[in-house]
Design an enzyme around this catalytic site. Structure first.
Site, short mmCIF file in Angstrom:
data_model
loop_
_atom_site.label_atom_id
_atom_site.label_comp_id
_atom_site.label_asym_id
_atom_site.label_seq_id
_atom_site.Cartn_x
_atom_site.Cartn_y
_atom_site.Cartn_z
N GLY A 72 0.79 -1.22 0.00
CA GLY A 72 0.00 0.00 0.00
C GLY A 72 0.82 1.27 0.00
O GLY A 72 0.36 2.29 -0.48
N ASP A 73 2.03 1.24 0.55
CA ASP A 73 2.84 2.46 0.60
C ASP A 73 4.34 2.12 0.60
O ASP A 73 5.08 2.54 1.49
CB ASP A 73 2.46 3.25 1.86
CG ASP A 73 3.02 4.67 1.84
OD1 ASP A 73 3.33 5.18 0.74
OD2 ASP A 73 3.14 5.27 2.92
N PRO A 74 4.80 1.36 -0.40
CA PRO A 74 6.19 0.90 -0.37
C PRO A 74 7.18 1.96 -0.86
O PRO A 74 7.81 1.81 -1.90
CB PRO A 74 6.18 -0.33 -1.30
CG PRO A 74 5.11 0.00 -2.29
CD PRO A 74 4.08 0.84 -1.57
#
Lengths: 324, 195
Positions: free
Chosen positions: B111-113
């Site tokens: 989701g937020d790498p």
């Protein structure tokens, strides 16, 4: 520069004349369904019957030779309605021998409010019957940071309202009833990343009517749907590091939604601009003003490329009138 | 246990306090939501984040060990090392590719790498902050993850192109359908909506 703009994507048929500084004139003929919601064919028939008189009203206020361009809502919207407005705009442009420009309805909502507030670079929450999007400008486009995966928030509320026996438009009635309850009934809260979904919520609210008082369902529906919108809007502010928030679209008139956005902005030190209600709803001035911005930056639409575009996305438009 | 506070940050959803040996992540209440909904969401998300983070670990992805979960807080091991953001090179980018592929193969999208959500510790890349993670092994979810990672590379490093290629070498090593994901990244990029 003076531009004549015609809006007609769904319910409001509206024509307006604007220059750089102000709205010179506006005339509208809203379509009001006798029963049920907006019926695309009936809306288009209403538009066809009223478009000439609406345009005549604004033309009466000015010497037509002073008009520099004709703008029209090219989409998104109901195809049958868009085609009426497009036809009227093409005729006018040929008759007056001035350029034609097709305007994206979502962008027009943003631009008319930037005009009113003098905001340079806000995040916009745009909520109407059919549309629900969080938008932010970057590199020549209004980027859609988050949006509904199915129906718009207004459509969700109206669908529920119809099954609760409330007449169209359901929004204000649901808002009123919601204000008389404090009992929260759990409802599906669907946020996926930056997107959200309202169709399951509309169904759940309709079904809950059989087991809970209508006020409680109205209250729970509003609280759930608006929390989803505010959450994604907050995340958009956080990601873009922008500090101004605009609210656009008819559902923006809802006082509870305004209150929630104001609290969110206060908690994170952002600025929320409460919109003037006359510009929240669809109006001809927003089309005329956005058309003026486009024409003054050399953007025109040829007759060949002026067909209605019911699924016109705001990020398809290259924004020439903002630098950077 | 060493109790000294090293650093505290507040994000859109949670407050993160970093102590010498542990990290405490607490989801903060939101004044705009009614209490019933606010508490329900914060509890559900805290539980989900903890579950995904430990599932990822069980699939062989290095993540902080979860020490305790309460209603709104997760207490986890503090990973000591350097943020990938600061030390990235081609070898590390390749390792990031392997790590993300392993996570995706387990049906999890981070989701937020971004490079600030990865730490190089003892020669391994460790993923942190599963606050936006979700269960989805589909091409779209994986493509968005890869796109977000590429965006941070392009924004931060002159050698972005080489780093992307190194990442893809690592990603393709374990994910046989990597080509599908890479094609989708191009489509997602054209939409231009993820920052």
């Amino acid at each position: 520069m003076i531009v004549l703009g015609i809006e007609g994507t769904a319910w409001n048929l509206s024509a307006s004349l604007v220059n750089e500084d102000t709205v010179l004139c506006e005339a509208s003929a809203p379509y009001i369904p006798i029963a049920g919601g907006i019926h695309p064919r009936e809306a288009a028939q209403h538009f066809a019957g009223s478009v000439a008189s609406v345009i005549r009203q604004v033309l009466r206020s000015i010497d037509p030779d002073l008009i520099d361009g004709v703008a029209f809502s090219q989409g998104p919207g109901l195809g049958p309605c868009l085609r009426i407005v497009g036809t009227a705009a093409r005729v006018l442009s040929l008759r007056l021998n001035v350029p034609l420009v097709g305007v994206n309805h979502c962008i027009a909502h943003i631009e008319v409010e930037r005009w009113n507030t003098d905001l340079k670079d806000p995040v916009t929450l745009y909520v109407s019957g059919a549309n629900s999007q969080v938008l932010s400008y970057r590199h020549k486009r209004y980027r859609i940071l988050g949006e509904t995966l199915d129906i718009g928030i207004g459509n969700c509320i109206d669908k529920f309202a119809r099954s609760a026996g409330l007449s169209h438009p359901g929004g204000p009635k649901v808002e009123h009833l919601a204000g008389t309850s404090q009992n929260y009934v759990p409802m599906p809260y669907v946020v996926k990343g930056m997107d959200f979904s309202f169709s399951g919520l509309a169904t759940a609210a309709q079904q809950t009517l059989s087991s809970a008082p209508v006020e409680d369902v109205c209250f729970s529906l509003q609280e759930t749907a608006f929390s989803m919108l505010v959450e994604v809007t907050e995340r958009a502010l956080s990601q873009t590091k922008k500090t101004d928030l605009l609210l656009a679209g008819g559902v923006g008139a809802n006082k509870r939604l305004q209150e929630m956005l104001a609290i969110m902005c206060e908690e994170r030190g952002a600025e929320f601009f409460r919109p003037k209600s006359e510009y929240l709803q669809d109006n001809g001035a927003m089309i005329a003003y956005t058309g003026l911005l486009m024409l003054s930056h050399g953007v025109k639409t040829t007759i060949e490329s002026s067909a209605a575009n019911p699924n016109f996305r705001p990020d398809e438009v290259e924004v020439q009138w903002i630098s950077g | 246990m060493d109790q000294r506070l090293v650093e505290a940050t507040v994000g859109a959803e949670a407050k993160v306090s970093i102590y010498a040996d542990v990290v405490i992540k607490e989801r903060v209440p939101k004044g705009y939501r009614i209490k019933a909904l606010d508490e329900k969401l914060r509890k559900e998300r805290t539980r989900l984040e903890a579950r995904i983070q430990s599932d990822a670990r069980q699939s062989g992805v290095s993540t902080p060990i979860i020490l305790d979960v309460n209603d709104y807080t997760i207490v986890m091991e503090r990973i000591k090392g350097d943020l990938v953001h600061r030390v990235i090179n081609e070898r590390i980018a390749e390792q990031v590719g392997e790590t993300l592929c392993r996570l995706h193969a387990a049906g999890i999208a981070h989701g937020d790498p971004t490079t600030r959500n990865m730490i190089v510790s003892a020669g391994r890349v460790c993923l942190i902050d599963f606050g936006l993670a979700y269960y989805d092994g589909g091409v779209e979810a994986r493509g968005v993850d890869v796109h977000v990672f590429f965006q941070t590379l392009e924004a931060m490093y002159d050698s972005a192109q080489q780093l992307k290629e190194a990442f893809l070498r690592g990603y393709a090593r374990y994910c046989s359908d990597a080509a599908l994901v890479i094609d989708r990244v191009e489509v997602i990029k054209l939409r231009g909506r993820y920052l």
